[in-house]
Design an enzyme around this catalytic site. Structure first.
Site, PDB file in Angstrom:
ATOM      1  N   ARG A   1      14.640 133.884  97.857  1.00 18.66           N
ATOM      2  CA  ARG A   1      13.655 133.027  97.206  1.00 18.66           C
ATOM      3  C   ARG A   1      12.588 132.615  98.214  1.00 18.66           C
ATOM      4  O   ARG A   1      12.819 132.612  99.425  1.00 18.66           O
ATOM      5  CB  ARG A   1      14.336 131.787  96.623  1.00 18.66           C
ATOM      6  CG  ARG A   1      15.431 132.096  95.605  1.00 18.66           C
ATOM      7  CD  ARG A   1      16.143 130.816  95.170  1.00 18.66           C
ATOM      8  NE  ARG A   1      17.164 131.079  94.163  1.00 18.66           N
ATOM      9  CZ  ARG A   1      18.444 131.319  94.439  1.00 18.66           C
ATOM     10  NH1 ARG A   1      18.859 131.332  95.703  1.00 18.66           N
ATOM     11  NH2 ARG A   1      19.319 131.526  93.465  1.00 18.66           N
TER      12      ARG A   1
ATOM     13  N   LYS B   1      19.685 127.836  97.379  1.00 13.78           N
ATOM     14  CA  LYS B   1      19.665 126.972  96.201  1.00 13.78           C
ATOM     15  C   LYS B   1      21.067 126.443  95.923  1.00 13.78           C
ATOM     16  O   LYS B   1      22.046 127.196  95.982  1.00 13.78           O
ATOM     17  CB  LYS B   1      19.155 127.770  94.996  1.00 13.78           C
ATOM     18  CG  LYS B   1      18.930 126.937  93.753  1.00 13.78           C
ATOM     19  CD  LYS B   1      18.308 127.792  92.663  1.00 13.78           C
ATOM     20  CE  LYS B   1      18.049 126.969  91.403  1.00 13.78           C
ATOM     21  NZ  LYS B   1      17.440 127.784  90.329  1.00 13.78           N
TER      22      LYS B   1
ATOM     23  N   HIS C   1       8.461 135.941  93.528  1.00 13.32           N
ATOM     24  CA  HIS C   1       9.617 136.243  92.682  1.00 13.32           C
ATOM     25  C   HIS C   1       9.555 137.669  92.123  1.00 13.32           C
ATOM     26  O   HIS C   1      10.584 138.231  91.758  1.00 13.32           O
ATOM     27  CB  HIS C   1       9.711 135.223  91.539  1.00 13.32           C
ATOM     28  CG  HIS C   1      11.024 134.513  91.500  1.00 13.32           C
ATOM     29  ND1 HIS C   1      11.474 133.731  92.549  1.00 13.32           N
ATOM     30  CD2 HIS C   1      12.010 134.476  90.557  1.00 13.32           C
ATOM     31  CE1 HIS C   1      12.661 133.229  92.241  1.00 13.32           C
ATOM     32  NE2 HIS C   1      13.005 133.680  91.060  1.00 13.32           N
TER      33      HIS C   1
ATOM     34  N   ARG D   1      11.578 139.744  94.316  1.00 17.35           N
ATOM     35  CA  ARG D   1      13.007 139.440  94.101  1.00 17.35           C
ATOM     36  C   ARG D   1      13.513 140.188  92.867  1.00 17.35           C
ATOM     37  O   ARG D   1      14.572 140.823  92.888  1.00 17.35           O
ATOM     38  CB  ARG D   1      13.172 137.930  93.944  1.00 17.35           C
ATOM     39  CG  ARG D   1      14.596 137.438  93.643  1.00 17.35           C
ATOM     40  CD  ARG D   1      14.589 135.918  93.709  1.00 17.35           C
ATOM     41  NE  ARG D   1      15.762 135.305  93.100  1.00 17.35           N
ATOM     42  CZ  ARG D   1      16.905 135.094  93.736  1.00 17.35           C
ATOM     43  NH1 ARG D   1      17.044 135.477  94.994  1.00 17.35           N
ATOM     44  NH2 ARG D   1      17.919 134.508  93.120  1.00 17.35           N
TER      45      ARG D   1
ATOM     46  N   HIS E   1      23.310 134.084  93.110  1.00 18.09           N
ATOM     47  CA  HIS E   1      23.654 133.492  91.823  1.00 18.09           C
ATOM     48  C   HIS E   1      25.107 133.028  91.843  1.00 18.09           C
ATOM     49  O   HIS E   1      25.993 133.766  92.288  1.00 18.09           O
ATOM     50  CB  HIS E   1      23.472 134.504  90.689  1.00 18.09           C
ATOM     51  CG  HIS E   1      22.043 134.827  90.395  1.00 18.09           C
ATOM     52  ND1 HIS E   1      21.636 135.966  89.734  1.00 18.09           N
ATOM     53  CD2 HIS E   1      20.895 134.150  90.686  1.00 18.09           C
ATOM     54  CE1 HIS E   1      20.317 135.962  89.623  1.00 18.09           C
ATOM     55  NE2 HIS E   1      19.857 134.883  90.188  1.00 18.09           N
TER      56      HIS E   1
ATOM     57  N   TYR F   1      19.420 141.297  84.650  1.00 18.77           N
ATOM     58  CA  TYR F   1      18.778 142.460  85.273  1.00 18.77           C
ATOM     59  C   TYR F   1      19.345 143.775  84.738  1.00 18.77           C
ATOM     60  O   TYR F   1      18.667 144.799  84.770  1.00 18.77           O
ATOM     61  CB  TYR F   1      18.926 142.398  86.792  1.00 18.77           C
ATOM     62  CG  TYR F   1      18.119 141.279  87.394  1.00 18.77           C
ATOM     63  CD1 TYR F   1      16.753 141.402  87.607  1.00 18.77           C
ATOM     64  CD2 TYR F   1      18.722 140.070  87.729  1.00 18.77           C
ATOM     65  CE1 TYR F   1      16.008 140.365  88.144  1.00 18.77           C
ATOM     66  CE2 TYR F   1      17.985 139.026  88.269  1.00 18.77           C
ATOM     67  CZ  TYR F   1      16.628 139.176  88.471  1.00 18.77           C
ATOM     68  OH  TYR F   1      15.904 138.139  88.986  1.00 18.77           O
TER      69      TYR F   1
END
Length: 305
Positions: free
Chosen positions: A155, A180, A251, A254, A277, A286
């Site tokens: 990120r 994150k 992004h 990414r 994640h 995805y």
């Protein structure tokens, strides 16, 4: 400052000690202040008086609320506001500021698994990476940044907080400390990205250091870390130069990394680890992009498709 605001400040301090990201803290505080203002308008000034029906009433308020452009709040935004409230009341009850947690059984809106709005093709990425003018210090730095974003899929905030010592050239890894949710992870990084980081680090970065060096890896022309808006501006500049008219900035690289890895046979759980994640179903979006491409190939190449 009201008692309610004092409790919010204490809660944010608690999250700060737990090493939550600054952006997360700002969003939580904004959500809670919005809720306090709603309560104040209804003469609810004591958290002990808040019940589950009150919270459900606020949930309906968020659902019917309209922004200045007339659009409703997205389900993701509603969920974020309510998640902050649920976390806050859990803390209030745990620290005995209230007798029970009225938000314990508050049901949040379902997560919406949206496809990324735009995916860069491999050709798009190759063009983008080739655009920085590597005869200049800024161009070498920008190339290193773009290569790192695509190679690792990190990120923009994670990249802006990378330190020099987080890159292990011998092992071919990047350590993400400020991920994150407060999690840490170790990511592989490709040889090409490492080559450009190495050139930037030893030939260019010293030119950008102004004053005491806090060892942030990527520095602006003014010797400062790349805050998220500056990083977005940098990527958008090259997207415009490449005539790639797709919404997004950092992004996009990414999304491209995740999709291209899956297209080339990567295991979904490996991509999940790369992206950081916590839930596999967040990464599964995805696969829908990847299968869309597979369907296009099938339609164009299968003899009776």
């Amino acid at each position: 400052m009201s008692d309610q605001n004092i409790y919010v400040k204490k809660f944010i301090s608690y999250l700060t000690v737990k090493d939550y990201a600054e952006e997360t803290l700002e969003k939580r505080e904004l959500s809670l202040n919005r809720f306090i203002n709603w309560c104040t308008d209804r003469d609810i000034t004591d958290f002990k008086l808040i019940t589950r029906p009150v919270l459900e009433s606020y949930q309906r308020h968020l659902y019917y609320l309209r922004k200045q452009n007339g659009q409703p709040l997205s389900m993701a935004t509603q969920r974020a506001h309510l998640s902050a409230i649920r976390s806050f009341f859990k803390w209030l009850a745990r620290d005995n500021h209230i007798l029970y947690n009225p938000a314990a059984e508050l049901e949040l809106p379902k997560r919406q698994q949206k496809l990324p709005r735009a995916i860069l093709s491999i050709e798009d990425v190759q063009l983008l990476l080739s655009l920085p003018d590597t005869s200049t210090p800024q161009g070498i730095r920008d190339r290193a940044i773009l290569e790192t974003l695509y190679s690792t899929g990190i990120r923009r905030r994670e990249l802006s907080l990378l330190k020099v010592q987080d890159v292990d050239f011998k092992a071919g890894t990047v350590f993400i400390k400020h991920a994150k949710g407060g999690y840490e992870r170790l990511l592989p990084i490709g040889a090409t990205a490492l080559k450009w980081i190495d050139k930037y680090l030893y030939d260019i970065r010293p030119l950008f250091v102004i004053g005491p060096d806090d060892h942030i890896l990527f520095l602006t022309d003014y010797g400062e870390p790349f805050i998220k808006t500056r990083l977005s501006f940098l990527v958008k500049k090259y997207l415009k130069k490449a005539d790639i008219n797709k919404e997004g900035a950092a992004h996009l690289l990414r999304h491209a990394m995740a999709t291209h890895m899956l297209d080339n046979g990567a295991n979904l759980r490996h991509v999940q680890e790369m992206l950081g994640h916590q839930q596999l179903n967040t990464t599964q979006v995805y696969t829908r992009v990847a299968i869309r491409k597979l369907k296009e190939v099938h339609a164009n190449t299968h003899p009776i498709a």
